[in-house]
Scaffold this motif. Structure first.
Motif, short mmCIF file in Angstrom:
data_model
loop_
_atom_site.label_atom_id
_atom_site.label_comp_id
_atom_site.label_asym_id
_atom_site.label_seq_id
_atom_site.Cartn_x
_atom_site.Cartn_y
_atom_site.Cartn_z
N GLN A 121 -11.63 4.97 1.76
CA GLN A 121 -12.88 4.84 2.50
C GLN A 121 -12.94 5.82 3.66
OE1 GLN A 121 -15.50 2.98 1.64
NE2 GLN A 121 -14.40 2.27 -0.17
N ILE A 122 -11.82 5.93 4.39
CA ILE A 122 -11.76 6.85 5.53
C ILE A 122 -11.97 8.29 5.07
CG2 ILE A 122 -10.27 7.84 7.30
CD1 ILE A 122 -11.32 5.12 8.04
N ILE A 146 1.36 8.46 -2.60
CA ILE A 146 2.57 7.85 -3.17
C ILE A 146 2.97 6.61 -2.38
CG2 ILE A 146 5.05 8.21 -3.57
CD1 ILE A 146 4.36 11.19 -4.10
N TRP A 147 2.88 6.71 -1.06
CA TRP A 147 3.29 5.59 -0.20
C TRP A 147 2.41 4.35 -0.39
CZ3 TRP A 147 0.78 3.40 4.21
CH2 TRP A 147 1.59 2.49 4.92
N VAL A 148 1.10 4.54 -0.67
CA VAL A 148 0.19 3.39 -0.76
C VAL A 148 0.11 2.80 -2.17
CG1 VAL A 148 -1.23 4.22 1.15
CG2 VAL A 148 -1.86 4.83 -1.20
N ILE A 149 0.88 3.34 -3.13
CA ILE A 149 0.83 2.81 -4.50
C ILE A 149 1.08 1.29 -4.53
CG2 ILE A 149 1.95 2.84 -6.78
CD1 ILE A 149 0.09 5.17 -6.33
N PRO A 150 2.12 0.78 -3.89
CA PRO A 150 2.33 -0.68 -3.92
C PRO A 150 1.48 -1.43 -2.88
CG PRO A 150 4.15 0.38 -2.80
CD PRO A 150 3.23 1.47 -3.21
N ARG A 151 0.58 -0.73 -2.20
CA ARG A 151 -0.24 -1.33 -1.14
C ARG A 151 -1.71 -1.04 -1.40
NH1 ARG A 151 4.17 1.41 0.64
NH2 ARG A 151 5.72 0.27 1.88
N PRO A 152 -2.31 -1.71 -2.38
CA PRO A 152 -3.69 -1.38 -2.79
C PRO A 152 -4.73 -1.56 -1.68
CG PRO A 152 -2.90 -3.39 -3.86
CD PRO A 152 -1.72 -2.76 -3.22
N LYS A 153 -4.54 -2.55 -0.81
CA LYS A 153 -5.52 -2.74 0.27
C LYS A 153 -5.52 -1.55 1.23
CE LYS A 153 -5.63 -7.79 0.23
NZ LYS A 153 -5.44 -9.04 1.03
N ILE A 154 -4.31 -1.09 1.55
CA ILE A 154 -4.21 0.08 2.44
C ILE A 154 -4.76 1.32 1.74
CG2 ILE A 154 -2.61 1.57 3.69
CD1 ILE A 154 -0.81 -0.81 4.12
N ALA A 155 -4.49 1.42 0.43
CA ALA A 155 -5.00 2.56 -0.34
C ALA A 155 -6.53 2.60 -0.30
CB ALA A 155 -4.51 2.47 -1.79
#
Length: 506
Positions: free
Chosen positions: A56-57, A42-51
């Motif tokens: 990958q991790i 939920i937290w990374v929804i507006p942050r696609p690069k972090i998502a």
């Protein structure tokens, strides 16, 4: 089928215990994975690069072999439920995180705009629109994670966490296909039942589901905290490697200690898969004592200029001194020598007139050997055979539990074994004489921390009752009773202690 149902009835109590352990381990791991993966997605929804980075991790973590992950966790968090839960959570993160992220990002933008137009806040949109719409996709990821957890949790038995893997490992080790089948079927049925249950959760309202999950997590977490802070009685944890022999020995240790010290609580953790698991668990005070072999200490566990030899007294003294430097106490060994052996079928030995290992030189191009990984890599194993005997032949690695069955079926014609293995007389196999004296002495003896030995001399006294006891014939006979006659290790251990008057009043 008659044998299957007989075994099922006879082992029903142990099966229910293992099933409960497996279910608890799986549900706790799933709940923790949910608490981590869903909020993170939920937290990374507006942050696609972090998502993408987290995806990958999570993907990389899933590529780590489960056995390797367990081995890496033992020095950090010890043995038992904690490393098992951590590894299961690691494998469950990817499907839950990925499906949550996918479900939330693929919601029709017009629905998002409509929610905004109605004046909903970010939290209201998430709770009333986004999560309900994404719930089927999220649930699909949860089901995948659950099935993955239940399958992987069978390996928890290797580090003392119990579960249905105990049945599978014992069945393989003792060539008891019925026990293996019971463990595998129970694990499969558990996965099917829980997957079916999760599938029908989608018909329930989201809010009650979330409240129930939060309540279960709170109760489980509170119970875990209570177990950590509650006063602990004097407790001894005795562990053993995989196999009937260490299983018999740790039951002897338990009975001797409890006979002399009725107020001491003794817990057994049998069937660890690797020597390194036990050694690391002992050094980190996760277990109190386990039986180890003198030759293994010098060849695998300590750095020393001395090598294990055929002299039992010298090998023990060298191992004892090397372990003292690590603040470990090695008590006097038992009588028998459970050294390595090269084993062949009798018809193969007769056909090529094989009596000793050097005889293999005549037929090296026809040898197809099945060795376990540890034997392949040891200087007192295949590497030593190559160097001292000058032998090089075709080899393949296989589980130690399966090598005798492969030899019996003719899939290989030479295997490594131990001199007290019950399968040797059971299948009328032939042990080739070690005419170049490669294999060192392997006497079993209790290994514990020096701190423990000083704090509890009464335990040392109890364990020393086995000093110079148990001959090679005794050990092979007890292995035969467990592996072939299907007698319990505890019963076999008690019979020996009673017959040799090692229990005081008995």
């Amino acid at each position: 089928m008659a044998t299957f149902f007989q075994t099922l009835v006879a082992q029903r109590a142990d099966l229910l215990t293992a099933l409960g352990q497996h279910l608890l381990l799986s549900l706790v791991s799933l709940l923790i994975a949910l608490v981590i993966a869903i909020p993170l997605a939920i937290w990374v929804i507006p942050r696609p690069k972090i998502a993408n980075f987290f995806l990958q991790i999570a993907g990389v973590l899933q590529t780590i072999p489960s056995l390797a992950l367990l081995g890496m966790l033992i020095p950090l968090v010890g043995i038992g439920n904690v490393p098992a839960v951590i590894s299961l959570v690691v494998y469950a993160l990817l499907p839950i995180f990925q499906n949550t992220y996918t479900g939330l990002t693929e919601i029709d933008p017009s629905l998002e705009e409509a929610a905004t137009a109605f004046g909903m806040t970010r939290w209201e949109k998430l709770r009333k629109v986004e999560l309900p719409l994404a719930f089927p996709v999220i649930l699909s990821g949860v089901r995948t994670a659950m099935v993955m957890i239940i399958g992987t949790a069978t390996l928890a038995a290797l580090i003392g966490a119990g579960g249905l893997g105990t049945f599978i490992l014992l069945g393989i080790n003792r060539n008891n296909n019925t026990m293996t089948l019971i463990g595998a079927l129970a694990s499969a049925l558990l996965a099917i039942i829980l997957s079916f249950g999760l599938r029908h959760i989608r018909h329930l309202r989201l809010k009650p589901v979330l409240i129930t999950a939060a309540a279960l997590l709170t109760i489980g977490g509170g119970f875990g905290v209570y177990r950590l802070v509650r006063p602990k009685p004097v407790a001894i944890t005795i562990a053993g490697k995989l196999g009937s022999e260490p299983d018999v020995l740790i039951n002897m240790y338990k009975e001797l200690i409890e006979k002399d010290n009725p107020n001491v609580k003794v817990t057994l953790k049998p069937n660890f898969g690797q020597t390194s698991f036990l050694f690391n668990a002992l050094k980190t005070d996760q277990i109190t004592v386990y039986p180890e072999f003198t030759g293994t200490v010098l060849e695998s566990l300590v750095k020393t200029t001395h090598q294990a030899t055929g002299d039992p007294a010298a090998t023990y003294q060298q191992a004892k001194k090397a372990l003292q430097k690590k603040q470990l106490t090695y008590l006097p060994p038992m009588k028998y020598n459970n050294t390595y052996a090269l084993v062949v079928r009798r018809d193969f030995a007769n056909k090529y007139h094989l009596k000793k290992i050097s005889d293999l030189d005549r037929i090296s191009d026809q040898v197809n050997a099945g060795f376990d990984l540890e034997f392949l890599d040891r200087t007192d194993g295949y590497k030593g055979i190559q160097k001292r005997y000058g032998l090089n032949f075709k080899t393949q690695s296989m589980s130690a539990d399966l090598r005798y069955e492969a030899l019996r079926q003719g899939k290989v014609n030479v295997v490594d074994g131990y001199s007290t293995d019950s399968q040797i007389p059971q299948y009328d196999f032939v042990v080739l004489q070690d005419d170049q004296h490669l294999f060192p002495t392997y006497q079993g003896a209790p290994l514990l921390r020096t701190e423990t030995a000083k704090a509890h001399p009464e335990i040392v006294h109890s364990l020393n009752r086995l000093k110079n006891k148990i001959s090679a014939a005794d050990m092979q006979r007890m292995n035969y009773q467990v592996n072939v006659k299907r007698q319990s290790a505890a019963k076999v251990a008690h019979r020996y202690l009673s017959e040799h008057h090692l229990l005081g009043g008995d």
